[in-house]
Design a protein around this motif. Structure first.
Motif, PDB file in Angstrom:
ATOM      1  N   MET A  17       0.898  -0.945  -0.203  1.00  0.00           N
ATOM      2  CA  MET A  17       0.001   0.109   0.140  1.00  0.00           C
ATOM      3  C   MET A  17       0.951   1.131   0.026  1.00  0.00           C
ATOM      4  SD  MET A  17      -3.089  -0.939   2.484  1.00  0.00           S
ATOM      5  CE  MET A  17      -1.842  -1.317   3.807  1.00  0.00           C
ATOM      6  N   LYS A  18       1.091   2.154  -1.153  1.00  0.00           N
ATOM      7  CA  LYS A  18       1.616   3.176  -1.213  1.00  0.00           C
ATOM      8  C   LYS A  18       0.966   4.466  -1.513  1.00  0.00           C
ATOM      9  CE  LYS A  18       4.193   1.303  -4.762  1.00  0.00           C
ATOM     10  NZ  LYS A  18       5.115   1.042  -5.941  1.00  0.00           N
ATOM     11  N   GLY A  19       1.457   5.577  -1.032  1.00  0.00           N
ATOM     12  CA  GLY A  19       0.768   6.811  -1.161  1.00  0.00           C
ATOM     13  C   GLY A  19      -0.288   7.132  -0.174  1.00  0.00           C
ATOM     14  N   ASN A  20      -0.803   8.176  -0.435  1.00  0.00           N
ATOM     15  CA  ASN A  20      -1.777   8.668   0.589  1.00  0.00           C
ATOM     16  C   ASN A  20      -3.161   8.438   0.142  1.00  0.00           C
ATOM     17  OD1 ASN A  20       0.002   9.804   2.370  1.00  0.00           O
ATOM     18  ND2 ASN A  20      -0.151  11.922   1.391  1.00  0.00           N
ATOM     19  N   THR A  21      -4.069   8.346   0.961  1.00  0.00           N
ATOM     20  CA  THR A  21      -5.423   8.038   0.615  1.00  0.00           C
ATOM     21  C   THR A  21      -6.135   8.926  -0.530  1.00  0.00           C
ATOM     22  OG1 THR A  21      -7.593   7.449   1.641  1.00  0.00           O
ATOM     23  CG2 THR A  21      -6.558   9.395   2.149  1.00  0.00           C
ATOM     24  N   LYS A  22      -7.028   8.179  -1.343  1.00  0.00           N
ATOM     25  CA  LYS A  22      -7.550   8.867  -2.560  1.00  0.00           C
ATOM     26  C   LYS A  22      -8.764   9.426  -2.040  1.00  0.00           C
ATOM     27  CE  LYS A  22      -5.102   6.348  -6.115  1.00  0.00           C
ATOM     28  NZ  LYS A  22      -4.198   5.355  -5.202  1.00  0.00           N
ATOM     29  N   ARG A  23      -9.586   8.741  -1.007  1.00  0.00           N
ATOM     30  CA  ARG A  23     -11.007   9.234  -0.705  1.00  0.00           C
ATOM     31  C   ARG A  23     -10.964   8.991   0.648  1.00  0.00           C
ATOM     32  NH1 ARG A  23     -13.317   4.573  -4.316  1.00  0.00           N
ATOM     33  NH2 ARG A  23     -12.081   5.831  -5.874  1.00  0.00           N
ATOM     34  N   GLY A  24     -11.988   9.562   1.331  1.00  0.00           N
ATOM     35  CA  GLY A  24     -12.340   9.518   2.792  1.00  0.00           C
ATOM     36  C   GLY A  24     -11.371  10.258   3.564  1.00  0.00           C
ATOM     37  N   ALA A  25     -10.580  11.372   3.336  1.00  0.00           N
ATOM     38  CA  ALA A  25      -9.863  12.094   3.860  1.00  0.00           C
ATOM     39  C   ALA A  25     -10.529  13.362   4.344  1.00  0.00           C
ATOM     40  CB  ALA A  25      -8.743  12.750   3.001  1.00  0.00           C
ATOM     41  N   GLU A  26     -11.790  13.793   4.249  1.00  0.00           N
ATOM     42  CA  GLU A  26     -12.405  14.716   4.762  1.00  0.00           C
ATOM     43  C   GLU A  26     -13.422  14.533   5.781  1.00  0.00           C
ATOM     44  OE1 GLU A  26     -11.590  17.928   3.895  1.00  0.00           O
ATOM     45  OE2 GLU A  26     -10.207  16.870   2.525  1.00  0.00           O
ATOM     46  N   ILE A  27     -13.766  15.149   6.686  1.00  0.00           N
ATOM     47  CA  ILE A  27     -14.858  14.959   7.775  1.00  0.00           C
ATOM     48  C   ILE A  27     -16.015  15.139   7.067  1.00  0.00           C
ATOM     49  CG2 ILE A  27     -15.827  15.676   9.903  1.00  0.00           C
ATOM     50  CD1 ILE A  27     -13.157  16.560  11.031  1.00  0.00           C
ATOM     51  N   ALA A  28     -16.978  14.072   7.231  1.00  0.00           N
ATOM     52  CA  ALA A  28     -18.134  14.132   6.210  1.00  0.00           C
ATOM     53  C   ALA A  28     -19.340  14.268   7.256  1.00  0.00           C
ATOM     54  CB  ALA A  28     -18.182  13.059   5.390  1.00  0.00           C
ATOM     55  N   PHE A  29     -19.511  13.616   8.389  1.00  0.00           N
ATOM     56  CA  PHE A  29     -20.582  13.600   9.164  1.00  0.00           C
ATOM     57  C   PHE A  29     -20.545  14.207  10.261  1.00  0.00           C
ATOM     58  CE2 PHE A  29     -20.074   9.673   6.852  1.00  0.00           C
ATOM     59  CZ  PHE A  29     -21.005   9.794   5.820  1.00  0.00           C
ATOM     60  N   SER A  39       0.001   3.485   7.121  1.00  0.00           N
ATOM     61  CA  SER A  39      -0.746   2.530   6.299  1.00  0.00           C
ATOM     62  C   SER A  39      -0.608   1.077   6.977  1.00  0.00           C
ATOM     63  CB  SER A  39      -0.394   2.447   4.950  1.00  0.00           C
ATOM     64  OG  SER A  39       1.286   1.988   4.911  1.00  0.00           O
ATOM     65  N   ALA A  40      -1.869   0.261   7.114  1.00  0.00           N
ATOM     66  CA  ALA A  40      -2.007  -0.824   7.743  1.00  0.00           C
ATOM     67  C   ALA A  40      -3.038  -1.616   7.245  1.00  0.00           C
ATOM     68  CB  ALA A  40      -1.973  -0.809   9.286  1.00  0.00           C
ATOM     69  N   LEU A  41      -3.158  -2.772   7.593  1.00  0.00           N
ATOM     70  CA  LEU A  41      -4.360  -3.726   7.323  1.00  0.00           C
ATOM     71  C   LEU A  41      -5.005  -3.726   8.849  1.00  0.00           C
ATOM     72  CD1 LEU A  41      -3.050  -6.378   4.976  1.00  0.00           C
ATOM     73  CD2 LEU A  41      -4.206  -4.474   4.516  1.00  0.00           C
ATOM     74  N   ILE A  42      -6.174  -3.168   8.957  1.00  0.00           N
ATOM     75  CA  ILE A  42      -6.681  -3.052  10.613  1.00  0.00           C
ATOM     76  C   ILE A  42      -8.064  -4.254  10.390  1.00  0.00           C
ATOM     77  CG2 ILE A  42      -8.037  -1.683  11.938  1.00  0.00           C
ATOM     78  CD1 ILE A  42      -6.808   0.663  11.037  1.00  0.00           C
ATOM     79  N   THR A  43      -7.810  -5.178  11.241  1.00  0.00           N
ATOM     80  CA  THR A  43      -8.765  -6.348  11.187  1.00  0.00           C
ATOM     81  C   THR A  43     -10.216  -5.911  11.821  1.00  0.00           C
ATOM     82  OG1 THR A  43      -8.250  -6.974  13.531  1.00  0.00           O
ATOM     83  CG2 THR A  43      -6.926  -7.920  11.664  1.00  0.00           C
ATOM     84  N   GLY A  44     -11.115  -6.654  11.554  1.00  0.00           N
ATOM     85  CA  GLY A  44     -12.552  -6.234  12.030  1.00  0.00           C
ATOM     86  C   GLY A  44     -12.637  -6.036  13.699  1.00  0.00           C
ATOM     87  N   PHE A  93     -11.144 -10.810   8.152  1.00  0.00           N
ATOM     88  CA  PHE A  93     -11.148  -9.746   7.220  1.00  0.00           C
ATOM     89  C   PHE A  93     -10.563  -8.575   7.702  1.00  0.00           C
ATOM     90  CE2 PHE A  93     -14.843 -12.549   6.171  1.00  0.00           C
ATOM     91  CZ  PHE A  93     -14.855 -12.293   4.832  1.00  0.00           C
ATOM     92  N   VAL A  94     -10.061  -7.631   6.742  1.00  0.00           N
ATOM     93  CA  VAL A  94      -9.163  -6.454   7.289  1.00  0.00           C
ATOM     94  C   VAL A  94      -9.586  -5.360   6.314  1.00  0.00           C
ATOM     95  CG1 VAL A  94      -7.148  -7.790   7.858  1.00  0.00           C
ATOM     96  CG2 VAL A  94      -7.439  -6.860   5.523  1.00  0.00           C
ATOM     97  N   ALA A  95      -9.429  -4.109   6.771  1.00  0.00           N
ATOM     98  CA  ALA A  95      -9.669  -3.047   5.988  1.00  0.00           C
ATOM     99  C   ALA A  95      -8.476  -2.335   5.605  1.00  0.00           C
ATOM    100  CB  ALA A  95     -10.629  -1.816   6.955  1.00  0.00           C
ATOM    101  N   ARG A  96      -8.201  -2.001   4.317  1.00  0.00           N
ATOM    102  CA  ARG A  96      -7.037  -1.416   3.992  1.00  0.00           C
ATOM    103  C   ARG A  96      -6.960   0.200   4.404  1.00  0.00           C
ATOM    104  NH1 ARG A  96      -9.377  -3.329  -0.424  1.00  0.00           N
ATOM    105  NH2 ARG A  96      -8.521  -5.381  -1.276  1.00  0.00           N
ATOM    106  N   VAL A  97      -6.021   0.691   5.151  1.00  0.00           N
ATOM    107  CA  VAL A  97      -5.905   2.101   5.584  1.00  0.00           C
ATOM    108  C   VAL A  97      -4.663   2.859   5.132  1.00  0.00           C
ATOM    109  CG1 VAL A  97      -5.808   3.621   7.791  1.00  0.00           C
ATOM    110  CG2 VAL A  97      -7.522   1.531   7.513  1.00  0.00           C
ATOM    111  N   THR A  98      -4.773   3.711   4.682  1.00  0.00           N
ATOM    112  CA  THR A  98      -3.536   4.651   4.061  1.00  0.00           C
ATOM    113  C   THR A  98      -3.224   6.088   4.735  1.00  0.00           C
ATOM    114  OG1 THR A  98      -4.723   5.140   1.913  1.00  0.00           O
ATOM    115  CG2 THR A  98      -3.281   3.286   1.837  1.00  0.00           C
TER     116      THR A  98
END
Length: 140
Positions: A17-29, A39-44, A93-98
């Motif tokens: 997983m290289k680079g910064n995130t492409k989406r989900g970087a802004e506070i939305a809610f 960057s890491a793989l975060i488990t459920g 299962f994991v979530a990819r996080v950058t």
């Protein structure tokens, strides 16, 4: 000076997983958020542990949003099984996080409570995180 040779096979099979995130970087809610710096793989299970820590400290006041979802299966073959015979069964299962990804958001609690709740939730995660506040936030 000679540079060390880069290993082109490093993490070849699990993916890099290289680079910064492409989406989900802004506070939305919400007004407060927990942002990833690594960057890491975060488990459920790690996501659920962080969620429980945050909601317990907030005493179920306000609202919380989870912005990541574990959608990548990690497979594993049983112990002492010979090579071949296909791929193993999904283990978890994991979530990819950058870097830059918003992990959790909160709303409806004071700044101090949100900051401490996010700190407790961040302790359950295997990455460095940062507490951020919405730009147009005004304390009630």
């Amino acid at each position: 000076m000679l540079q060390p040779k880069k290993n082109k096979f490093r993490k070849q099979f699990k993916g890099v997983m290289k680079g910064n995130t492409k989406r989900g970087a802004e506070i939305a809610f919400g007004s407060f958020a927990l942002k990833a710096l690594d960057s890491a793989l975060i488990t459920g299970r790690q996501i659920e542990a962080a969620r429980q820590a945050i909601t317990r400290y907030m005493k179920r006041e306000g609202q919380m949003w989870i912005r990541i979802f574990p959608d990548k299966p990690i497979t594993k073959k049983p112990n002492e099984v010979r090579m071949g015979k296909g791929k193993g069964a999904p283990e978890y299962f994991v979530a990819r996080v950058t870097p830059g990804r918003i992990l959790f958001e909160a709303e409806g609690v004071p700044l101090e409570i949100a900051k401490e709740a996010m700190r407790l939730g961040a302790q359950k995660l295997p990455i460095l995180t940062k507490f951020i506040v919405r730009r147009d936030y005004v304390a009630e």
